[in-house]
Structures are given as C-alpha cells and as structure tokens.
Design an enzyme around this catalytic site. Structure first.
Site, PDB file in Angstrom:
ATOM      1  N   LYS A  45      38.164  46.329  43.871  1.00 41.13           N
ATOM      2  CA  LYS A  45      37.845  45.147  43.065  1.00 41.13           C
ATOM      3  C   LYS A  45      38.572  45.590  41.629  1.00 41.13           C
ATOM      4  O   LYS A  45      38.507  46.482  41.241  1.00 41.13           O
ATOM      5  CB  LYS A  45      36.132  45.354  42.699  1.00 41.13           C
ATOM      6  CG  LYS A  45      35.831  44.042  41.661  1.00 41.13           C
ATOM      7  CD  LYS A  45      34.485  44.017  41.493  1.00 41.13           C
ATOM      8  CE  LYS A  45      33.772  45.039  40.448  1.00 41.13           C
ATOM      9  NZ  LYS A  45      32.550  44.706  39.951  1.00 41.13           N
TER      10      LYS A  45
ATOM     11  N   ARG B  34      25.229  41.624  43.728  1.00 41.68           N
ATOM     12  CA  ARG B  34      25.158  42.976  44.113  1.00 41.68           C
ATOM     13  C   ARG B  34      24.587  44.019  43.378  1.00 41.68           C
ATOM     14  O   ARG B  34      23.973  44.939  43.895  1.00 41.68           O
ATOM     15  CB  ARG B  34      26.833  43.291  44.639  1.00 41.68           C
ATOM     16  CG  ARG B  34      27.705  43.886  43.473  1.00 41.68           C
ATOM     17  CD  ARG B  34      27.747  45.045  42.897  1.00 41.68           C
ATOM     18  NE  ARG B  34      28.777  45.904  42.448  1.00 41.68           N
ATOM     19  CZ  ARG B  34      28.874  46.578  41.281  1.00 41.68           C
ATOM     20  NH1 ARG B  34      27.842  46.853  40.872  1.00 41.68           N
ATOM     21  NH2 ARG B  34      29.937  47.093  41.161  1.00 41.68           N
TER      22      ARG B  34
END
Length: 321
Positions: free
Chosen positions: A67, A110
């Site tokens: 990410k 998340r």
C-alpha cells in the site's frame, strides 16, 4: 491487470468481508505463514505531507503487494480525504502486477475490522456499554464494526472537539443504540468495551478510570510519539497486538516499554487467540488491551477480497500493460 476503484470497493466490500479477511491474515501471521516487510514513512518536505509504503506477503493466500500513500493535512480544504492510498497487488508466482485497488475506503474498513476482531475474541460476552474515544472520520467505521460484535445497549463517547460528537450520535441512532456524550472519567467507569481512535500525543484514558473486565481496542497510535493511554493502564492489562515489532516501536505499547513497565515477552499476537494457541481472556475481571498499529497485510487482505468480489460481479476493469 485489474483496476478496482474506490467506488467499487465501497459498493462491494462490507464489514463482514473485511472482518473475515483481517481475521484470517492475523491468524496466518501468528502461524508464520504471512509476514510484513519494514514500513517506510517519511515527511516529503512538501504540503506538510507524510508518505510511505506498507507491504508484505501472505504465503497461505499467495497475496503479495504494497500500500502506497500517506497523509496530506491540507486535503480537507480541497474537498479531499486527508489520508490517500492505493494498493498494488502482484502475482506471487511471476511478480507481474495483478491489480490496482483504491485504498482509502479499504484503510478505514480494515482498521475497523481489526478492532472488531479483537472485541470478538477478547471482550466479555456480557459487554453492554460501548465507549468511543474519538469522533473523527474513522470513528464511524469503528462504531459500526464494534456494535456488531456484542449485544450492546448503549454508546458513551468523548472527543477533544465536542462539536463533532453529534455526527457519531447519528451513527449510533442509525444502528439503534442510545448515545450519550460524557466525560472521560465516566466513560471509563461505564464502558465494558472502549475503542480509542484519535491522533493524540498524550494519555487520554487513565488507569484509575477504567473498571475491571474492560476490553480496550487502542486504534489511533501508529507513529512514534503518538499516545492514547496512561502507561499504567497498559501495564495493568493483558496485552495483545497485530504485530509485536510495530507495537513496541510505533504502537501504544511504545510508552510502557520505554518506561520499563511492560516487557515485550508479555505481548501476544491476536492471531494466537484466533488460532487457539493462546486462551485470550481468562477472567471476567481481567482488563484486555488490543494495540492495533495497522499492518500492511491487513491492506493486502482486504484489497485481495475487493478484487475477488469485483471479478465475481463483473465490476473489475481489466487493462493490458
């Protein structure tokens, strides 16, 4: 290569999907089947931005990627989210780029899933009052995810800026829970589960305010210097985290470790509880603490779920590279 947009992620990836993905990757980490690579996080010297990379590999699910993104504090004034990120997934067999996935919504969902996993495995079964410390953008995600883990009857909340609490009250009303804004001392006295999600650099919850049997999900501390809890409160709790290496360096436990109130050996990965190799909570009077530092494998897990759901629904855009 597939592209899964922010809008598609919001449409397809629900809280249950995120919970399942995060719980599974925490379990894989505890078994040694998945591991995070070192985090890179730097001030770039422009727009007061912090930029970095979180990456890792889940051997059990063959999920490899990173990410990329960070924090741009001036974005809100431009009508944009301050946190910006994109997830890159690669084919573990060939190294080829497999997918680009919008990471902003997935980061929020998340993070909420991680605290929800901790509540599911560590909070008392009879928990009735949910305490929220913080009322920013992420707090709404946290409240919705936490509320699904126990039969809560009430939400009590505190925030640095009280004018932000009505937004959180609206979320509570939406899911059918009474809501009350309270001072921190009362929050600690009433709450059976506390979720802290702030950007604080000082203790917000003190040891003497928190009653026996409370579960705390500390989700805001993800950088050196940040802090949400009194180190004495940390020392009084049974300690769990997503990844020990991050917890002791950039997570909430960094302060108790530095003060020699806690030893690293006392910290248990939440995946060990999920896998059944650690009992988790052992008494109704025990204070349990989950230090959710946020690991790259969480991002990769939910991004992989997003790609799979988008492919199944025909909403993943495929391009040749």
């Amino acid at each position: 290569m597939f592209i899964v947009s922010e809008d598609t992620c919001k449409k397809l990836v629900g809280r249950a999907d995120a919970f399942k993905a995060v719980e599974a990757v925490f379990a894989a980490m505890a078994k040694g089947d998945a591991y995070n690579f070192p985090v890179i996080r730097e001030a770039i010297g422009h727009a007061d931005a912090l930029y970095g990379f979180k990456s890792g590999f889940d051997r059990s699910g063959l999920v490899l990627g990173l990410k990329s993104g960070g924090y741009w504090p001036g974005n809100a004034a431009k009508g944009l989210t301050n946190h910006q990120s994109t997830v890159f997934l690669f084919d573990a067999d060939t190294g080829q780029l497999k997918a680009l996935v919008g990471g902003n919504y997935l980061t929020a969902v998340r993070t909420a899933a991680a605290s929800a996993v901790s509540i599911a495995h560590l909070a008392r079964r009879d928990a009735k009052v949910l305490g929220m410390v913080g009322a920013g953008h992420q707090a709404a995600f946290q409240l919705r995810a936490a509320a699904e883990q126990r039969s809560f009857e009430k939400v009590v909340a505190w925030n640095f800026h009280p004018e932000m609490l009505p937004g959180l009250a609206g979320v509570a009303e939406e899911i059918g829970l009474p809501f009350e804004a309270v001072e921190r001392e009362r929050l600690g006295a009433e709450a059976d589960v506390i979720v802290s999600i702030t950007s604080a650099h000082e203790p917000l919850m003190m040891r003497e305010w928190v009653k026996p049997g409370t579960h705390i999900a500390c989700m805001g501390t993800d950088t050196k210097g940040k802090q949400e809890l009194d180190p004495a409160l940390v020392a009084a709790a049974t300690l769990f985290t997503d990844e020990i290496a991050q917890s002791v360096t950039i997570g909430e436990l960094q302060h108790a470790i530095a003060a020699c109130l806690v030893r690293e050996e006392a910290i248990t990965p939440i995946g060990a509880v999920i896998n059944g190799t650690h009992p988790g909570r052992t008494s109704d009077d025990e204070i349990t603490l989950f230090d959710g530092t946020g690991v790259g494998l969480q991002d990769l897990a939910v991004a992989s779920a997003a790609v799979e759901l988008a492919q199944q629904s025909g909403e993943a855009t495929e391009i040749a590279i």
